[in-house]
Structure formats: C-alpha cells, structure tokens
Design a protein around this motif. Sequence first.
Motif, PDB file in Angstrom:
ATOM      1  N   ILE A 117       3.096 -16.244 -45.401  1.00  0.00           N
ATOM      2  CA  ILE A 117       3.381 -15.804 -44.422  1.00  0.00           C
ATOM      3  C   ILE A 117       3.028 -16.716 -43.200  1.00  0.00           C
ATOM      4  N   PHE A 118       1.813 -17.050 -43.437  1.00  0.00           N
ATOM      5  CA  PHE A 118       1.127 -18.194 -42.479  1.00  0.00           C
ATOM      6  C   PHE A 118       1.886 -19.318 -42.404  1.00  0.00           C
ATOM      7  N   ALA A 119       2.117 -19.813 -43.562  1.00  0.00           N
ATOM      8  CA  ALA A 119       2.988 -21.218 -43.679  1.00  0.00           C
ATOM      9  C   ALA A 119       4.520 -21.014 -42.888  1.00  0.00           C
ATOM     10  N   PHE A 120       5.046 -19.735 -42.937  1.00  0.00           N
ATOM     11  CA  PHE A 120       6.285 -19.547 -42.224  1.00  0.00           C
ATOM     12  C   PHE A 120       6.312 -19.758 -40.798  1.00  0.00           C
ATOM     13  N   LEU A 121       5.102 -18.797 -40.451  1.00  0.00           N
ATOM     14  CA  LEU A 121       5.048 -18.764 -39.071  1.00  0.00           C
ATOM     15  C   LEU A 121       4.265 -19.872 -38.435  1.00  0.00           C
ATOM     16  N   ARG A 122       3.610 -20.757 -39.222  1.00  0.00           N
ATOM     17  CA  ARG A 122       3.401 -21.923 -38.623  1.00  0.00           C
ATOM     18  C   ARG A 122       4.423 -23.129 -38.561  1.00  0.00           C
ATOM     19  N   THR A 123       5.492 -22.859 -39.296  1.00  0.00           N
ATOM     20  CA  THR A 123       6.643 -23.975 -39.381  1.00  0.00           C
ATOM     21  C   THR A 123       7.330 -23.085 -37.954  1.00  0.00           C
ATOM     22  N   ILE A 124       7.378 -21.997 -37.806  1.00  0.00           N
ATOM     23  CA  ILE A 124       8.162 -21.604 -36.526  1.00  0.00           C
ATOM     24  C   ILE A 124       7.153 -21.983 -35.035  1.00  0.00           C
ATOM     25  N   ASP A 125       5.936 -21.790 -35.106  1.00  0.00           N
ATOM     26  CA  ASP A 125       4.917 -22.339 -34.280  1.00  0.00           C
ATOM     27  C   ASP A 125       4.877 -23.815 -33.833  1.00  0.00           C
ATOM     28  N   SER A 126       5.157 -24.593 -35.139  1.00  0.00           N
ATOM     29  CA  SER A 126       5.279 -26.016 -34.728  1.00  0.00           C
ATOM     30  C   SER A 126       6.197 -26.433 -33.673  1.00  0.00           C
TER      31      SER A 126
ATOM     32  N   LYS B 213      -7.025 -23.465 -36.665  1.00  0.00           N
ATOM     33  CA  LYS B 213      -6.492 -22.749 -35.447  1.00  0.00           C
ATOM     34  C   LYS B 213      -5.054 -22.510 -35.575  1.00  0.00           C
ATOM     35  N   PRO B 214      -4.543 -21.566 -34.971  1.00  0.00           N
ATOM     36  CA  PRO B 214      -2.976 -21.176 -34.774  1.00  0.00           C
ATOM     37  C   PRO B 214      -2.455 -22.232 -34.150  1.00  0.00           C
ATOM     38  N   PHE B 215      -1.206 -22.660 -34.760  1.00  0.00           N
ATOM     39  CA  PHE B 215      -0.322 -23.451 -34.193  1.00  0.00           C
ATOM     40  C   PHE B 215       0.445 -22.628 -32.726  1.00  0.00           C
ATOM     41  N   GLY B 216       0.419 -21.628 -33.005  1.00  0.00           N
ATOM     42  CA  GLY B 216       1.209 -20.733 -31.639  1.00  0.00           C
ATOM     43  C   GLY B 216       1.007 -19.455 -31.682  1.00  0.00           C
ATOM     44  N   PRO B 217       1.715 -18.481 -31.024  1.00  0.00           N
ATOM     45  CA  PRO B 217       1.543 -17.026 -31.010  1.00  0.00           C
ATOM     46  C   PRO B 217       1.888 -16.312 -32.434  1.00  0.00           C
ATOM     47  N   GLY B 218       2.828 -16.666 -33.167  1.00  0.00           N
ATOM     48  CA  GLY B 218       3.188 -16.337 -34.270  1.00  0.00           C
ATOM     49  C   GLY B 218       1.969 -15.921 -35.273  1.00  0.00           C
ATOM     50  N   GLU B 219       1.450 -17.122 -35.492  1.00  0.00           N
ATOM     51  CA  GLU B 219       0.309 -17.023 -36.442  1.00  0.00           C
ATOM     52  C   GLU B 219      -0.993 -16.382 -35.872  1.00  0.00           C
ATOM     53  N   TYR B 220      -1.018 -16.422 -34.789  1.00  0.00           N
ATOM     54  CA  TYR B 220      -2.378 -15.549 -34.151  1.00  0.00           C
ATOM     55  C   TYR B 220      -1.929 -14.235 -34.037  1.00  0.00           C
ATOM     56  N   CYS B 221      -0.747 -13.812 -33.715  1.00  0.00           N
ATOM     57  CA  CYS B 221      -0.536 -12.326 -33.870  1.00  0.00           C
ATOM     58  C   CYS B 221      -0.409 -11.652 -35.152  1.00  0.00           C
ATOM     59  N   PHE B 222      -0.357 -12.634 -36.286  1.00  0.00           N
ATOM     60  CA  PHE B 222      -0.232 -11.982 -37.562  1.00  0.00           C
ATOM     61  C   PHE B 222      -1.628 -11.683 -37.827  1.00  0.00           C
TER      62      PHE B 222
ATOM     63  N   ASP C 280       3.493  -2.586 -43.304  1.00  0.00           N
ATOM     64  CA  ASP C 280       4.471  -2.474 -42.141  1.00  0.00           C
ATOM     65  C   ASP C 280       4.061  -2.187 -40.877  1.00  0.00           C
ATOM     66  N   GLU C 281       2.902  -1.645 -40.650  1.00  0.00           N
ATOM     67  CA  GLU C 281       2.231  -1.933 -39.096  1.00  0.00           C
ATOM     68  C   GLU C 281       1.694  -3.263 -38.799  1.00  0.00           C
ATOM     69  N   ILE C 282       1.369  -4.067 -39.782  1.00  0.00           N
ATOM     70  CA  ILE C 282       0.805  -5.080 -39.544  1.00  0.00           C
ATOM     71  C   ILE C 282       1.828  -6.366 -39.229  1.00  0.00           C
ATOM     72  N   ALA C 283       3.028  -6.189 -39.695  1.00  0.00           N
ATOM     73  CA  ALA C 283       4.398  -6.992 -39.459  1.00  0.00           C
ATOM     74  C   ALA C 283       4.657  -6.852 -38.034  1.00  0.00           C
ATOM     75  N   THR C 284       4.341  -5.485 -37.337  1.00  0.00           N
ATOM     76  CA  THR C 284       4.846  -5.444 -36.101  1.00  0.00           C
ATOM     77  C   THR C 284       4.158  -6.482 -34.841  1.00  0.00           C
ATOM     78  N   TYR C 285       2.991  -6.876 -35.305  1.00  0.00           N
ATOM     79  CA  TYR C 285       2.244  -8.022 -34.328  1.00  0.00           C
ATOM     80  C   TYR C 285       3.065  -9.066 -34.365  1.00  0.00           C
ATOM     81  N   PRO C 286       3.380  -9.814 -35.211  1.00  0.00           N
ATOM     82  CA  PRO C 286       4.094 -11.217 -35.483  1.00  0.00           C
ATOM     83  C   PRO C 286       5.465 -11.078 -34.749  1.00  0.00           C
ATOM     84  N   GLU C 287       5.907  -9.623 -34.950  1.00  0.00           N
ATOM     85  CA  GLU C 287       7.391  -9.820 -34.489  1.00  0.00           C
ATOM     86  C   GLU C 287       7.441  -9.513 -33.142  1.00  0.00           C
ATOM     87  N   GLN C 288       6.086  -9.304 -32.087  1.00  0.00           N
ATOM     88  CA  GLN C 288       6.296  -9.305 -30.746  1.00  0.00           C
ATOM     89  C   GLN C 288       5.720 -10.761 -30.320  1.00  0.00           C
ATOM     90  N   ALA C 289       5.576 -11.717 -31.302  1.00  0.00           N
ATOM     91  CA  ALA C 289       5.026 -12.963 -30.734  1.00  0.00           C
ATOM     92  C   ALA C 289       6.110 -13.830 -29.854  1.00  0.00           C
TER      93      ALA C 289
END
Length: 536
Positions: free
Chosen positions: A157-166, A278-287, A320-329
Amino acid sequence: MIPIFLESLSDTDLRTIKIDTHQILGVPSNDYKLNLSLTGICSASAKNPCVCCMAGSNNFKHLSEALHRHRNPASDPPHKDAPLREGTNSTKACHDRIMAATGGGCLPIPENRKREITSANGSCFHAPGIDIPPIKLAHGEVLHIGGGIINHFNSAIFAFLRTIDSNSDWFLKAKSILSTVATQLEEELSLSKTERACRVRAKELREQLEKRSNEEESVDQVALAAVESAEAQAMEALNAVLKHATDDTDLAHQIKLCKGNTELKKLLEKYIKGSSKKPFGPGEYCFKAGLSVCGANFLTQHGGSDLTTDNGMDVMERFDEIATYPEQAYPEESEEGKKIREFLELCRLLAKEIAELLAFMKSQKKCNATDFLDKLDKFLKRWDAALPDKEYFLKLHHLIHHVVEFIKRYGMCGRVSAESFEAIHALIAKLKSMSRSQSTLNRIKTTNGKLQTVMKPEVMSATETYTERSTGKKRGTYNSTPSTYSTEAAESFEAYDIETYGGVEYIKVFAGEGVILKDHEDIWRMLSTSYTPPKW
C-alpha cells in the motif's frame, strides 16, 4: 499433545484411545531465519530458499496441488509440487554435493565447477545444523508467517501511494529545488572559486604584512619570516576577517549559502532516492497517520515500518476505518483520488480475508485441512486481485504449499505457535537487566548507585529541564478525521531568522552559519525536522 495421524484412527481406536501429553519435537517455534540457519540454507535470497521443498523462488506463484484440487476438483493441477527436502534432496545431501562440486566449499567457485551448480545443490552452502524432516518444518510458525503477510500488505500500500505521490506538486517541487541547488553549488558557489578568493585575499594580506613590517622596523630591518610562516599568518588574518565579516559581505554570504545549500542537497538526494522514510506526498502521510490513529505500533527494526502480528491483526480488523485517511489525501474527482479509492476498495476486501485466515490459524481449537484450504483460497483470490504485480515471497509460498500438510497430519495449527514465548520474552529481558549479577548484595548496590546518581542536584536539574521541554499537554480523545496539520510540535516551531541579500530573502540555518532561500523553507523544515506541510 502427542501427534496422531488422523487418517490412522478407526472407530475402535476412538473408543479405546488413551490421552497423554508430550512435547512435539522438531518444530522450531521461531522465525524463518532460524529454520534457514538450521538447514544450512545461506539466506532467504537463495535460488531455492524453502526449507521444506526444492521450489525455486521464481516459481512461488504456482499453486500447490492441494489448493488447485480444492479450487478446481475436476481438473488436474498444471504444476506438480516441488520435491520435498528429503533423501537425495535433503539439505544434508545438497550440502555434500556442493562441497564436492566446489572442491571443499571454496569460494569463489572455479570456472570449471560453476556449470555443476544446479538447483539440486545451489541453495545449501553451509553445513546443516540438523537434517530435519520437511514435515517437522511444515508448520512454518503462525506468528511470523502472519506478521510477514501483514507487513508485505502494508508495504504494498505504501508503495502504491508513493507512486501516486511521486507526481504530486510537493515532490516535483522537491526535485526542482534539488536541480536548482545542485546547479548553484557547481557553478555559482563552487569550491574552486572560494579557494581562489581565499588565495587572492591571502596574497593581499601578506603584502600588507610585509609593508607594515618595513614601516615598523629600524634601518637594520629584521628579515621577514620564512614564506610558510608569512602565509600562515596571512591565513590567520584572513580567518579573522571572515569571522567578523558582516552579513552584507559578498564572501561571507557565499560561504553561508554554500553551507546551507550543501546540507539541503544531501537531504534532498536522500529524500528523492526514497531512503529517508519521509512521505513523498499526502497519500503516504495520511495512510501512516491513519495507522497511528487506529493504534498501530511500529517496531524499531527494519526502519520502523513493521508491525507486530497481534497489532497487525488489529489493523486488519480496523482497515476499513484506516483506509478513509488516504482517501482524503486528494480531491475525490481528481485522477489520483479515483485511483486511490479503487485500490483501497480492493485492499479492504483483502484485509478482511487476512484477518479471517490468521484468526483461523492462531486458534487453539482443532482444525481440518478443508476449512484451511477454503480460507486460504479466498485470501489468495483477494490478494491477486488487489496486488496482481506483487511477487510471492517465501512465507507466502510456505503458507500455500506446506502448512496444509502439517494440519492434515496433526489437525491443529495455532497450538504450536510461538506467541506465548514472544509475549513473555520482553518481560524476562526486563527482569534480566536487573538481575545480571548473581550476588544479591551487588544488585542492591547497583540499584542504590543508580538512584543516588539520579538524586544529584545537577542531574535532577537537567532532568527537569528535559522533561519540561519534551513533555506536551495531555492528549485528548482521538479525532476521527485527518488533521490539517501534522503535529502540535510542527505548529510550535519557531520562525527562522530572515536576512535579505541583493533584494532576495534567505532563512538562517545552523545558528546563522548557513543560509538557504526563503522559498525552500518548507522543504528544509520537512527534511530536517518532523514538520509536515499544512496542506496535507
């Protein structure tokens, strides 16, 4: 409990059976690394790293025959299970062959011997500590298999979000700043220019020194010191000039800008390479924020990104609750937002299957192979749907191919878990730290000495100062929505001092000994502290 082959029992046996308790021998209740060491396999990156069979690491995605028949009873399995490590394929036999092929285990392997290294012997380079039958290792240890699956899931999941945040504005800005800073250091602030300036200034100061000496001495002038001594004095004078240089001195500004940019360049290179955590962007950080808010405790090992198995299962149950955080990134209508929501919807289904599979395996109740294969099949289908490009790893191969054999023979799984050992290990380690000495008198003296040290006025004063500066206000209830700021500490950071040079604003770093552009302040704060951009 003594192991009893389920298929060997009859109705008569069940009426006359006698119950007794014995320790099950040969099941190492520890992680896979111990099993590899026991069987002589050099590492988990070996070509054939499994302790139970000869499967190659490039074939880990092949389903076991048992799982294929459970999934498709009417068709024959497309792949045969790899031979077990027994007989000629045992780790002892493999080791004997590798020793013979390499002339006694010499490394590097001679050219004429390399072609003799095959999958049948190329995975065992160390003498096995014990030649354990594969069935004794087939359990695989639920605790560590479960932990491996959960942490691989989170890392994917972190790798996927890092791809988005890059491709986020923040990360692209960081890459642009690195390019600008690198160009500045190579051209405008190069060391060669600074060195030339120092040499020119040293020459000027030396000439002044010689002139002053000529004016102050009598007609019988004393010869000037040797050239080396004069240059040393000139450099001392130069250092004094630089030490007392004002902020509007061009040379002083260049030196400070060079120092600030050099450190910023190092931080940016590490960050963009992905090795700074360090997170590449808001996706990683929010997760990660979602994991922390929902109770995730990260281990200090492996970069601080792994969870314990019990804590990991709690995370799976609350995913299910955790996933709501990166969804708002990212905005819901944006392309990034749509991709994240689609991916996390698949991850929600997978997390549910992971939780059910591990709960089944950790249960202390008796179990059967059919129920296990049913849950394993559901889990793998969800895994392949959510993470189709992720390679199968060693623990997942072991789960697919070998755990079922253990359950078939013994009708259990969680009863031989290492959980009880791991749970008490930390407590024992803590007790040992207070009882290393065999003498009770020595233990009392050591404890009293530590207490006396803590009670010293200077130690108490330093402790109070540290406590005041490091202790924040008491935490209130958890907020169910992501905060617009990273932490209270980030908000309380004091503003950097500003200096203006040539009409451009700079912030002072390293207690004023360095400066960087004011436009680079957010990047500097994030890479050098725990600050997170407010927009995240």
